[in-house]
Structure formats: structure tokens, C-alpha cells
Design an enzyme around this catalytic site. Structure first.
Site, PDB file in Angstrom:
ATOM      1  N   CYS A 141      51.518  40.784  37.055  1.00 30.80           N
ATOM      2  CA  CYS A 141      52.371  39.635  36.783  1.00 30.80           C
ATOM      3  C   CYS A 141      51.674  38.363  37.240  1.00 30.80           C
ATOM      4  CB  CYS A 141      53.732  39.705  37.472  1.00 30.80           C
ATOM      5  SG  CYS A 141      54.724  41.109  37.023  1.00 30.80           S
ATOM      6  N   ARG A 195      46.711  39.446  34.091  1.00 31.41           N
ATOM      7  CA  ARG A 195      47.443  40.082  35.194  1.00 31.41           C
ATOM      8  C   ARG A 195      48.674  40.848  34.701  1.00 31.41           C
ATOM      9  NH1 ARG A 195      46.415  37.711  40.372  1.00 31.41           N
ATOM     10  NH2 ARG A 195      48.420  38.506  41.004  1.00 31.41           N
ATOM     11  N   ASN A 238      56.834  37.927  41.457  1.00 28.37           N
ATOM     12  CA  ASN A 238      55.845  39.017  41.418  1.00 28.37           C
ATOM     13  C   ASN A 238      56.108  39.915  42.612  1.00 28.37           C
ATOM     14  OD1 ASN A 238      54.618  37.680  39.366  1.00 28.37           O
ATOM     15  ND2 ASN A 238      52.767  37.134  40.505  1.00 28.37           N
ATOM     16  N   LYS A 248      45.322  43.659  35.590  1.00 21.35           N
ATOM     17  CA  LYS A 248      44.070  43.504  36.317  1.00 21.35           C
ATOM     18  C   LYS A 248      44.231  43.757  37.814  1.00 21.35           C
ATOM     19  CE  LYS A 248      39.779  42.409  36.682  1.00 21.35           C
ATOM     20  NZ  LYS A 248      38.859  43.459  36.231  1.00 21.35           N
TER      21      LYS A 248
HETATM   22  O1  M6R Z   1      41.053  44.946  42.585  1.00 25.20           O
HETATM   23  P1  M6R Z   1      40.705  46.373  42.959  1.00 25.20           P
HETATM   24  O2  M6R Z   1      39.248  46.638  42.914  1.00 25.20           O
HETATM   25  O3  M6R Z   1      41.316  46.785  44.250  1.00 25.20           O
HETATM   26  O4  M6R Z   1      41.395  47.232  41.823  1.00 25.20           O
HETATM   27  C1  M6R Z   1      41.423  48.617  41.910  1.00 25.20           C
HETATM   28  C2  M6R Z   1      41.780  49.242  40.583  1.00 25.20           C
HETATM   29  O5  M6R Z   1      43.054  48.854  40.191  1.00 25.20           O
HETATM   30  C3  M6R Z   1      40.788  48.843  39.477  1.00 25.20           C
HETATM   31  O6  M6R Z   1      39.479  49.161  39.832  1.00 25.20           O
HETATM   32  C4  M6R Z   1      41.124  49.563  38.162  1.00 25.20           C
HETATM   33  O7  M6R Z   1      40.912  50.933  38.302  1.00 25.20           O
HETATM   34  C5  M6R Z   1      40.299  48.976  37.023  1.00 25.20           C
HETATM   35  N1  M6R Z   1      41.168  48.624  35.939  1.00 25.20           N
HETATM   36  C6  M6R Z   1      39.268  49.906  36.502  1.00 25.20           C
HETATM   37  O8  M6R Z   1      38.565  49.388  35.423  1.00 25.20           O
END
Ligand code: M6R
Length: 607
Positions: free
Chosen positions: A2, A27, A98, A602
Site C-alpha cells: 500500500c 507498493r 497502511n 514490492k
Molecule cells: O524488502 P525485502 O528484501 O525485505 O523483501 C523481501 C521479499 O518480500 C522480496 O525479496 C520478495 O521475495 C521479492 N518480490 C522477490 O523478487
């Protein structure tokens, strides 16, 4: 997860809000909305779908000097117009939120029994609760009283018809910042939303409240005491928003990797030595003391953790555990005294990783905490003792690419620093530094496989399943390849340590099952070759990404793609590149939304 953007100005803010939402769309993108205050009436525009759909509702009359906006990633309640934010109570209070309100049912029962709810969201109760308290209180007090009842996480912006010149905001556990302008001020969940208008930001802390008008910003702590928070200058540039001639952010980000990796090592290798100062002033104490390393992370960042575990144990002889943060958080774990915690996260706002960190900090087994993170102002970076920033630059594509390879690069620097007290000798340090320095050029050469991989994708994209195989530090790379393919092309893909094949997965191998293998020229190469023979014997089609000295040849069953990845520890970084390209080209052929794949967001700021 969000996105919030809000603005108070002397002039119309609708364009600012719409442009901000567009930048925040990565997001969350299942619905979007804007509430503006005009002629003492709250006008609420909401739409299922992306921000472009919302834009179709707005005409020239949709203008105002103050407004709040939101782009949603559904948690409670399906994507729909009714569940889209802003939510409005009594035609008076509009909110965007959020996070997750964990006790929303208790709040309904305690305060809001006679209220009519129009959505299935947890967020809507915030509008009603603030409205409830605002009957006998000033709006800031009403928000403060409401937040005191809430359990869970929130970044919140409130518009009140009776206070037409200010927005009230509150933060706990979800990122929120205030952008400072001239005769206008802004609010957003991410600086990217506002970078066209300002580079001066105030990052709110958990428990903070603030009022934001076009002329002034007032910040209060959780006891409603007026406080000052530092103003920071952001180094983000407008270019972060542009695809720079590429069709998608993901492709741009894949091709940015040579430079991103270069920036990550820049000034951190001096005469083939990595100084411990890269970890900042708090590191001295834990560097002397730690005995064991624990890494926590999620998704792609967890795959980086798995590679780092291999490096720490193999190169430095440091015992290391790596675990998915959401699992680690909720189980009892036996921690050895003097453990060093490393948290890896691109965004630095992943709720699972943050909440595990917060739990861990309550225990005294840990000598220090390090964040490996791409966002210097993130919660994770602020809450760890040291931060090693990955200089990937903003990553917009939901599928993580350059964030991953820069995480690995930063982790190799970290392994060198941590390992000096263990088995990293000056000679080994020298050699690892040389290898790191060759990476940008080697990544560039690997990217030259792009067209060949686009051809491969034509065979791949009509498959429903795929297997990815790797061994050792390349097993996490196989996992990352499978995750990328799933995430953006929706092809079901699984990764196995190649030696595990014969213990079960071989049963699903036949001529319809494409098998991708990652084959560096390393100590387990011959073992891997035997594993691949097992696939061939079952008629499985093999696609092998192999070091050019590994001795693979294409034949009627297997197709070989050669990579110049010398037999050295940084090879996993190079083998990642073709797997990213494979996922990208499959998604293009399948016509999926590459940068915003279905159901994902994201930055996952809810547990
Ligand atoms: O921001 P972060 O690295 O903590 O995020 C972790 C996961 O949500 C992130 O790597 C997710 O698996 C991606 N979409 C993979 O491409």
C-alpha cells in the site's frame, strides 16, 4: 505494501497526489483512491484497479488545496471499490491507512456497535473511531486517543472536514515521512512519491503524530509532547522513476547491475583490503566478540542469506545459521551466546524481518545487529547497530534483481570483514577483493546472453512447471531462479539441491518437464553432471547454464549456455543474471504484468 501520499498547499494538489500515487503503485496496485476537501465537502474518488483507472474518475472539478490518497494491496477484504481507501466516517473524517489493525473486531464491539460499515477492511474502523473521539476532542487528541486503542501497525493520514487546512498523520510500524516544500508540505509512505517536489524529508518514528498544513509541520511523540525530528536530504533522483528507454523497470534494473555492483564496492575496497570502518562506529565491540552468525531475511533476500551462509562457513570458518524471518520470529530457538545478527532486506521495511529483529533485541545473547539494506532511512537501517548499504539505487520492479546481486556483493564484503578474526587471511582477502572488482565487467558479458535467452523463453513459456537444480552456494541461486520465474510468469517452478533429485523429485521428470541447471566449475561439478545424467535418462529436457570450462556440450536433450564465471566464490552472482533474463522473457511472451505481478507488492509491511 500500500502507498500513501497526501499534500497541503496554497494551490491545487490533485496532480501532486495522482503523480505520487503513480510512483507508489509498485507498493500495491489493486485499487486506488483520493479524498479532497472542497467547499467544506469531502469528495471521495475510489476505483478498483490501478491508478490510471482512478484517473478516469477525475475531471477539472476535482481540485483542492488539500487531499489524501492511497494505492492498495489487499489484506482484509478483496480488491474492490468499497474496500479501496480513503474510508470516510460521518461525511467528516477521511482516512488512508497502511498496515493491519489486529484488534479491529474488538474495537468495533467496544466503541462502534451502532456504526454502519461499508467495507470489509480493518482500516475503516479507524475513520469511525477517530470520528467517535472527535465529538468531544480536538482532532489531534481524537487521533491520539484512537491510536491508543489500536493494536497492530499503521501509517495513517487523516483529513477532517472541521479542520480544513491540515492533515493529521500517525505512524507505528509502517513507514511514513513528511516532505517539506515552499508554501506546501507533503506526506508519503516512500520518498519516491515526492521527489519531484522536494528532497527534504522528516522521517516519523513509531508512536509519532504530526499535523501538516501548507505553512507548518508540527510533530509530537507518543505522549503528545511537541518534538523535533531531524530533516534529511534525500539523494534520490528523478531518474529513479524513469524506465530510461527500457520497456520495463525490471529489464532496466537487470541491465543496471554492472553499475549497481560497482557502486556497492566503490570506496569499500582499498588496496585490496576491506576496512572494518564500512560497518560504521558501532562495529568495533561486536567484531571482537561474536562467535556465531545468525541471518534472517525473506524471499529473495533469504536466498542472499543462504549464499552468505555458504561463504561464511566455507571461506571464514564462521558458524552461521540462516532462517526465514517469519519462521524465526515465532519459534523458540536455542541461541548461542555472542551471536551476531544480520538482517537482509532490500526495503528495510519488511514486517517479518523487522518484528524478528525487535524480538531478538530483547534477548541478551546477541552482541550486535547489522542491516544489509538498500534504503538508508528505512526502519531496519535505523534499528540495527550497523548498516551496510547496498548501492543498488531504487528498485521499482516487484521482482527483485539488482537488489539481490548488490546484497550478495555487500555480503561478500561483510564476510571479509567478519572473517579476519577467523580464517580470512590477507592472501584470501586480496584474492576475494580482486574477484569482486572483476564483477561489473563479468556481469556485462553475462548480460550479452540476453537474445539467446529470449529464444529459450519461446520454448519455456508454454510450460506449466519447471525444475531448477543447483548445488552448494548455487542451490540458493537455483531457488532464486525458480522464485523469479514463478513471480512474474506464473509458471510453477521448484528448486532442488541436485543431489536430492533421486530422493523424490525425479518422479516428475519426463519430456514435458524442463529442467534448468546451474553448473559452475567447482568441486561438485562431477557430482552435478551425474545428477543431470539421471534427468537425461528419464527423457527430461535440460537447459544448463554452465561455466565455459565446465565441459558441457549441447545435444538433442540438453541446451548449454556458457558463462564466463571462473571457479571462484563470487560465481553465484554471475549465475543469477541468466535466470533473471529467463523469467523476464517468459513473462513477456506470456503477456503478464512484469513490473507489477498479480497479488504481489514490492514492500511487504504486514506480517
Ligand atoms: O524488502 P525485502 O528484501 O525485505 O523483501 C523481501 C521479499 O518480500 C522480496 O525479496 C520478495 O521475495 C521479492 N518480490 C522477490 O523478487
Amino acid at each position: 505494501m500500500c502507498g500513501i501520499v497526501a499534500a497541503a498547499s496554497k494551490t491545487n494538489v490533485t496532480d501532486i497526489l495522482m503523480a505520487g500515487l503513480k510512483h507508489l503503485e509498485y507498493r500495491g496496485y489493486d485499487s486506488a483512491g483520493i479524498a479532497i476537501l472542497k467547499n467544506n465537502v469531502l469528495n471521495n474518488y475510489r476505483q478498483k484497479g490501478n491508478v490510471e483507472e482512478l484517473g478516469k474518475l477525475l475531471d477539472a472539478t476535482a481540485n483542492s488545496n488539500i487531499g489524501i490518497a492511497h494505492t492498495r494491496w489487499a489484506t482484509h477484504g478483496k480488491p474492490s471499490k468499497e474496500n479501496a481507501h480513503p474510508h470516510i466516517a460521518n461525511d467528516t473524517i477521511a482516512i488512508v491507512h497502511n498496515g493491519i489493525i489486529e484488534n479491529y473486531l474488538d474495537i468495533k464491539n467496544k466503541f462502534l456497535k451502532n456504526y454502519k460499515f461499508l467495507s470489509d477492511t480493518d482500516s475503516e474502523i479507524l475513520a469511525h473511531l477517530i470520528n467517535h473521539f472527535s465529538k468531544d476532542n480536538e482532532i489531534l487528541d481524537a487521533v491520539h486517543l484512537a491510536m491508543a486503542e489500536v493494536q497492530g501497525s499503521y501509517a495513517l493520514a487523516v483529513l477532517d472536514k472541521n479542520n480544513p487546512d491540515k492533515i493529521i498523520v500517525a505512524r507505528n510500524g509502517s513507514p511514513l515521512l513528511i516532505g517539506l516544500g515552499e508554501e506546501k508540505n507533503f506526506i508519503a509512505s516512500d520518498a519516491l512519491a515526492l521527489i519531484e517536489h522536494t528532497n527534504r524529508f522528516v522521517y516519523l518514528e513509531d508512536g509519532d503524530l504530526a499535523t501538516v498544513s501548507s505553512e507548518e509541520v508540527k510533530i509530537y511523540d507518543k505522549n503528545k509532547k511537541n518534538i523535533r525530528r531531524e530533516t534529511k536530504k534525500s539523494s534520490l533522483s528523478l531518474n529513479s522513476h524513469s524506465k530510461d528507454g527500457y520497456d520495463h523497470f525490471m529489464l532496466k534494473e537487470i541491465f543496471e547491475q554492472p553499475n549497481a555492483v560497482k557502486s556497492t564496492i566503490e570506496n569499500r575496497i582499498i588496496n585490496n583490503v576491506v576496512p572494518k570502518e564500512i560497518l560504521g562506529p558501532n562495529a568495533a565491540e561486536y567484531l571482537e566478540k561474536f562467535k556465531v552468525v545468525q541471518i534472517i531475511a525473506c524471499g529473495t533476500s533469504y536466498h542472499a542469506a543462504l549464499v552468505a551462509k555458504h561463504w561464511l562457513e566455507r571461506l571464514a570458518g564462521i558458524p552461521c545459521h540462516a532462517e526465514i524471518a517469519s519462521e524465526f520470529r515465532y519459534r523458540r530457538h536455542a541461541v548461542q551466546k555472542d551471536t551476531l545478527l544480520i538482517c537482509i532486506s532490500q526495503s528495510g521495511e519488511t514486517a517479518d524481518t523487522l518484528s524478528a529483529l525487535r524480538e531478538i533485541k530483547k534477548e541478551d545473547y546477541y552482541v550486535g545487529t547489522i542491516a544489509v539494506c538498500n534504503v538508508p532511512e528505512s526502519s531496519l537501517a535505523r534499528e540495527c547497530d550497523s548498516t551496510l548499504i547496498t548501492h543498488a539505487g531504487p528498485e521499482i520492479g516487484v521482482a527483485s534483481t539488482k537488489a539481490f546481486t548488490t546484497q550478495l556483493t555487500a555480503l561478500m564484503l561483510l564476510v571479509i570483514v567478519l572473517g579476519k578474526r577467523f580464517e580470512i587471511t590477507p592472501d584470501l582477502e586480496n584474492s576475494l577483493c580482486m574477484q569482486l572488482k572483476t564483477l561489473p565487467d563479468k556481469i556485462k558479458s553475462t548480460l550479452a546472453l540476453d537474445q539467446k535467452i529470449a529464444e529459450l523463453a519461446k520454448i519455456f513459456s508454454d510450460k506449466e512447471h519447471a525444475l531448477f537444480l543447483g548445488r552448494g552456494s548455487h542451490f540458493p541461486i537455483a531457488r532464486e531462479g525458480a522464485l523469479k520465474l514463478k513471480e512474474i510468469s506464473y509458471i510453477h517452478a521448484e528448486a532442488y539441491a541436485a543431489g536430492e533429485l533421486k530422493h523424490g523429485p525425479l518422479a516428475i521428470v519426463d519430456e514435458n518437464m524442463p529442467v534448468v541447471a546451474v553448473a559452475p566449475n567447482n568441486v561438485v561439478l562431477e557430482k552435478l553432471k551425474s545428477n543431470l545424467e539421471e534427468v537425461k535418462a528419464r527423457g527430461g529436457k535440460l537447459y544448463i547454464f554452465a561455466d565455459k570450462k565446465a565441459g558441457f556440450k549441447s545435444d538433442e536433450i540438453s541446451q548449454v549456455f556458457e558463462i564466463d564465471a571462473p571457479m571462484n566464490p563470487v560465481a553465484p552472482i554471475l549465475f543469477t543474471i541468466p535466470l533473471q533474463l529467463l523469467a523476464y522473457h517468459c513473462a513477456i511472451i506470456k503477456g503478464t504484468n512484469v513490473d507489477m505481478p498479480r497479488n504481489l507488492a514490492k514492500s511487504v509491511t504486514v506480517e
